[in-house]
Design an enzyme around this catalytic site. Structure first.
Site, PDB file in Angstrom:
ATOM      1  N   HIS A 192     -16.428  -0.090   3.408  1.00 26.36           N
ATOM      2  CA  HIS A 192     -15.629   0.811   2.560  1.00 26.36           C
ATOM      3  C   HIS A 192     -16.452   1.429   1.435  1.00 26.36           C
ATOM      4  O   HIS A 192     -16.014   2.386   0.815  1.00 26.36           O
ATOM      5  CB  HIS A 192     -14.423   0.051   1.989  1.00 26.36           C
ATOM      6  CG  HIS A 192     -13.405  -0.296   3.043  1.00 26.36           C
ATOM      7  ND1 HIS A 192     -12.221   0.398   3.204  1.00 26.36           N
ATOM      8  CD2 HIS A 192     -13.405  -1.241   4.007  1.00 26.36           C
ATOM      9  CE1 HIS A 192     -11.538  -0.113   4.214  1.00 26.36           C
ATOM     10  NE2 HIS A 192     -12.237  -1.121   4.723  1.00 26.36           N
ATOM     11  N   ASP A 199     -18.785   6.909  -4.958  1.00 28.59           N
ATOM     12  CA  ASP A 199     -17.616   6.249  -4.372  1.00 28.59           C
ATOM     13  C   ASP A 199     -17.738   6.338  -2.856  1.00 28.59           C
ATOM     14  O   ASP A 199     -18.108   7.396  -2.337  1.00 28.59           O
ATOM     15  CB  ASP A 199     -16.335   6.979  -4.825  1.00 28.59           C
ATOM     16  CG  ASP A 199     -15.190   6.026  -5.104  1.00 28.59           C
ATOM     17  OD1 ASP A 199     -15.109   4.995  -4.428  1.00 28.59           O
ATOM     18  OD2 ASP A 199     -14.379   6.323  -5.997  1.00 28.59           O
TER      19      ASP A 199
HETATM   20  C1  GDG Z   1     -12.643   1.064  -2.114  1.00 31.63           C
HETATM   21  C2  GDG Z   1     -13.837   2.020  -2.208  1.00 31.63           C
HETATM   22  C3  GDG Z   1     -12.603   3.650  -0.760  1.00 31.63           C
HETATM   23  C4  GDG Z   1      -4.998   2.413  -8.569  1.00 31.63           C
HETATM   24  N1  GDG Z   1      -4.290   2.164  -9.680  1.00 31.63           N
HETATM   25  C5  GDG Z   1      -3.078   1.757  -9.288  1.00 31.63           C
HETATM   26  C6  GDG Z   1      -3.051   1.747  -7.890  1.00 31.63           C
HETATM   27  N2  GDG Z   1      -4.245   2.156  -7.471  1.00 31.63           N
HETATM   28  C7  GDG Z   1      -4.585   2.343  -6.056  1.00 31.63           C
HETATM   29  C8  GDG Z   1      -4.729   3.818  -5.745  1.00 31.63           C
HETATM   30  C9  GDG Z   1      -5.587   3.786  -4.490  1.00 31.63           C
HETATM   31  C10 GDG Z   1      -6.420   2.513  -4.695  1.00 31.63           C
HETATM   32  O1  GDG Z   1      -5.812   1.758  -5.746  1.00 31.63           O
HETATM   33  C11 GDG Z   1      -7.822   2.842  -5.149  1.00 31.63           C
HETATM   34  O2  GDG Z   1      -8.537   3.317  -4.040  1.00 31.63           O
HETATM   35  P1  GDG Z   1      -9.912   4.095  -4.209  1.00 31.63           P
HETATM   36  O3  GDG Z   1     -10.296   4.607  -2.871  1.00 31.63           O
HETATM   37  O4  GDG Z   1      -9.732   5.215  -5.189  1.00 31.63           O
HETATM   38  O5  GDG Z   1     -10.968   3.067  -4.827  1.00 31.63           O
HETATM   39  P2  GDG Z   1     -11.402   1.485  -4.591  1.00 31.63           P
HETATM   40  O6  GDG Z   1     -10.353   0.569  -5.069  1.00 31.63           O
HETATM   41  O7  GDG Z   1     -12.721   1.362  -5.285  1.00 31.63           O
HETATM   42  O8  GDG Z   1     -11.560   1.333  -3.013  1.00 31.63           O
HETATM   43  C12 GDG Z   1     -13.366   3.468  -2.085  1.00 31.63           C
HETATM   44  C13 GDG Z   1     -11.537   2.579  -0.593  1.00 31.63           C
HETATM   45  O9  GDG Z   1     -12.071   1.259  -0.773  1.00 31.63           O
HETATM   46  C14 GDG Z   1     -10.879   2.651   0.791  1.00 31.63           C
HETATM   47  O10 GDG Z   1     -11.823   2.578   1.799  1.00 31.63           O
HETATM   48  O11 GDG Z   1     -11.988   4.926  -0.769  1.00 31.63           O
HETATM   49  O12 GDG Z   1     -14.478   4.345  -2.121  1.00 31.63           O
HETATM   50  O13 GDG Z   1     -14.519   1.837  -3.461  1.00 31.63           O
HETATM   51  O14 GDG Z   1      -4.808   3.634  -3.348  1.00 31.63           O
HETATM   52  O15 GDG Z   1      -3.455   4.390  -5.565  1.00 31.63           O
HETATM   53  N3  GDG Z   1      -1.977   1.383  -7.150  1.00 31.63           N
HETATM   54  C15 GDG Z   1      -0.863   1.024  -7.843  1.00 31.63           C
HETATM   55  N4  GDG Z   1      -0.811   0.993  -9.210  1.00 31.63           N
HETATM   56  C16 GDG Z   1      -1.894   1.366  -9.972  1.00 31.63           C
HETATM   57  O16 GDG Z   1      -1.823   1.355 -11.206  1.00 31.63           O
HETATM   58  N5  GDG Z   1       0.229   0.656  -7.154  1.00 31.63           N
END
Ligand code: GDG
Length: 477
Positions: A158, A366
């Site tokens: 990821h 990212d």
């Molecule tokens: C890793 C990789 C890759 C955030 N704040 C809240 C909340 N979130 C959720 C978002 C989103 C998720 O968390 C974050 O996903 P990201 O992709 O932006 O980042 P990582 O956590 O670092 O994820 C990344 C991912 O894996 C998938 O392969 O895209 O590059 O680093 O879904 O909505 N959710 C809730 N409350 C919050 O306050 N419910």
């Protein structure tokens, strides 16, 4: 159809009747794949036990079996907080300066992967497809092979894969990558990370890579490919109608008092570029005083990995920086940054996205970044907001109609904010339609279908043909 077994550090237990409202798109997509095949989701329970027993906690709901195992405190220190989050996470995000190399971490990582493999072994039946997730479990496939498992096993990373020279900073890097060659298929988020992996294999292992992504190192042959992860776009049509979403929109509308809302949503992590973002926003307020009082930044940043020192540091640095910017610019009736260190329910988050005029998503790097895709999916088609996205997010390779910025440049962030806030409706709609077409089409269900089809040997991996954002015509700098 073969049964699917997913192995990941943590297991997101299926929720039979939630309709996915409190789960992320990844959990929904993997849950759907598991339910179709009567599959099993295996991983660490998140619980601590004094002495590792390998006893599984097994439950079954909505056609999916979850099997979890507790770990010892030393396992959690060395494997999870240590090697995974203090060695591999910073290294894979190009922060070799933050990576800690400690032989106990490495030993703990191997021990836990071995423990997880031997615990999971009795779950595996001859025709099962096994899909291992992420950097916590790189050597798990090799451990399973050593225990005699001959099933098809795939792995998806990821995070980014670092450039070859950076990877060599890791002690025993070769041993780790060799262990990955036990997989039948290795998937990356983008062509960039895939190429870095290929380069490593060619330079360090004397391996070869053919045009179809088949990697050969001595007698090992592994298929590799780019499988950009997406979101469950349709889920947002539903989320946006829920009471939490409507309430969040009302709260923002009432408290914004006609001001424009710029939103950021990120786990509190040094890779997400929050310090540069706040500085860029402060610079924007200096360069564009006419926007003072007329806009504010709403930054949602739920804390994560609080046990790791670098995360405490970034938290206190951001507390200080947001305080300084607010102190410098605020007036009795306006605060420039609303900085919220808490997690919101998923529907509430959808409402916040919808009520925001601009999303400022500027990770320094990212693997993909799902928030950018969620923001697009939550917009009102008649009056969509504008996405400002770091060109170093994996998502930038697909989302070329966003305003792509260099997240290190406060000038670039300032210019992009000025452009976004003044963008006419027809341009916002045109960009949003193009972005939404991609988010709908390249969704998370397609991601797992493509990966599993390649793993089952039905088709070769779909590799994206994309414009590189560094030369994309919408780059602002
Ligand atoms: C890793 C990789 C890759 C955030 N704040 C809240 C909340 N979130 C959720 C978002 C989103 C998720 O968390 C974050 O996903 P990201 O992709 O932006 O980042 P990582 O956590 O670092 O994820 C990344 C991912 O894996 C998938 O392969 O895209 O590059 O680093 O879904 O909505 N959710 C809730 N409350 C919050 O306050 N419910």
């Amino acid at each position: 159809m073969s049964r699917l077994i997913i192995m990941s550090n943590r297991v997101s237990a299926p929720k039979a009747r939630s309709g996915g409202a409190s789960q992320g798109g990844l959990a929904v997509a993997l849950g759907a794949a598991l339910a179709e095949s009567g599959g099993v989701w295996f991983g660490w329970s998140g619980e601590v036990t004094d002495k590792f027993t390998g006893r599984m906690n097994i439950s079954r709901e909505a056609g999916i079996t979850t099997a979890t195992v507790d770990l010892e405190p030393q396992d959690i220190d060395e494997y999870y907080n240590g090697y995974a989050n203090r060695t591999l996470w910073p290294l894979f995000h190009y922060r070799v300066d933050l990576a800690e190399f400690d032989r106990n971490f490495g030993a703990g990582y191997e021990r836990v992967n071995q423990r997880l493999a031997s615990t999971a072994l009795p779950l595996i039946e001859p025709d099962d497809l096994i899909w291992v997730q992420d950097y916590h479990l790189l050597p798990l496939g090799d451990q399973l092979r050593q225990m005699g498992v001959v099933n098809r096993i795939g792995f998806f990373l990821h995070t980014p894969w670092p450039p070859h020279r950076l990877m060599t900073a890791l002690p025993y890097h070769r041993r780790l990558v060799e262990s990955m060659l036990a997989y039948d298929l290795i998937g990356f988020q983008t062509e960039d990370w895939l190429e870095s992996f290929h380069h490593y294999v060619e330079c360090e292992m004397d391996g070869t890579v053919d045009a179809d992504g088949i990697v050969t190192v001595s007698d090992r042959v592994v298929l590799t490919g780019a499988f950009p992860i997406g979101i469950d776009a349709a889920e947002f049509d539903d989320l946006i109608t829920r009471a939490d979403a409507i309430e969040a929109q009302r709260t923002i509308r009432d408290s914004a008092n006609g001001r424009k809302v710029i939103i950021g949503v990120d786990r509190l992590d040094y890779t997400k570029g929050l310090i540069h973002r706040f500085e860029g926003y402060g610079h924007f307020l200096e360069e564009h005083p006419d926007w003072q009082h007329r806009a504010f930044l709403l930054q949602i940043a739920p804390p994560s990995r609080g046990e790791v020192h670098t995360y405490e540091m970034i938290r206190s640095e951001l507390d200080g920086l947001s305080g300084r910017i607010n102190g410098q610019f605020a007036h009795v009736d306006w605060v420039p940054i609303r900085y919220v260190n808490q997690s919101y329910p998923r529907a509430g988050l959808a409402g916040l996205y919808r009520s925001s005029d601009v999303a400022l998503i500027t990770p320094l790097i990212d693997g993909m970044n799902l928030v950018a895709k969620e923001y697009v999916a939550a917009q009102d088609p008649d009056d969509p907001g504008v996405l400002i996205l770091s060109k170093f997010a994996g998502a930038a390779l697909q989302m070329t109609e966003a305003l792509l910025v260099n997240p290190y440049s406060k000038d670039a962030i300032s210019d992009a904010l000025a452009t976004a806030l003044a963008m006419p409706l027809d341009e916002r709609q045109r960009r949003w339609r193009a972005l939404m077409a991609g988010v709908s089409n390249d969704n998370v269900h397609r991601w797992r279908e493509d990966f599993l089809a390649a793993l089952a040997g039905k088709e070769s991996p779909r590799t994206m043909i994309v414009k590189h954002p560094l030369i994309g015509k919408h780059s602002l700098d």
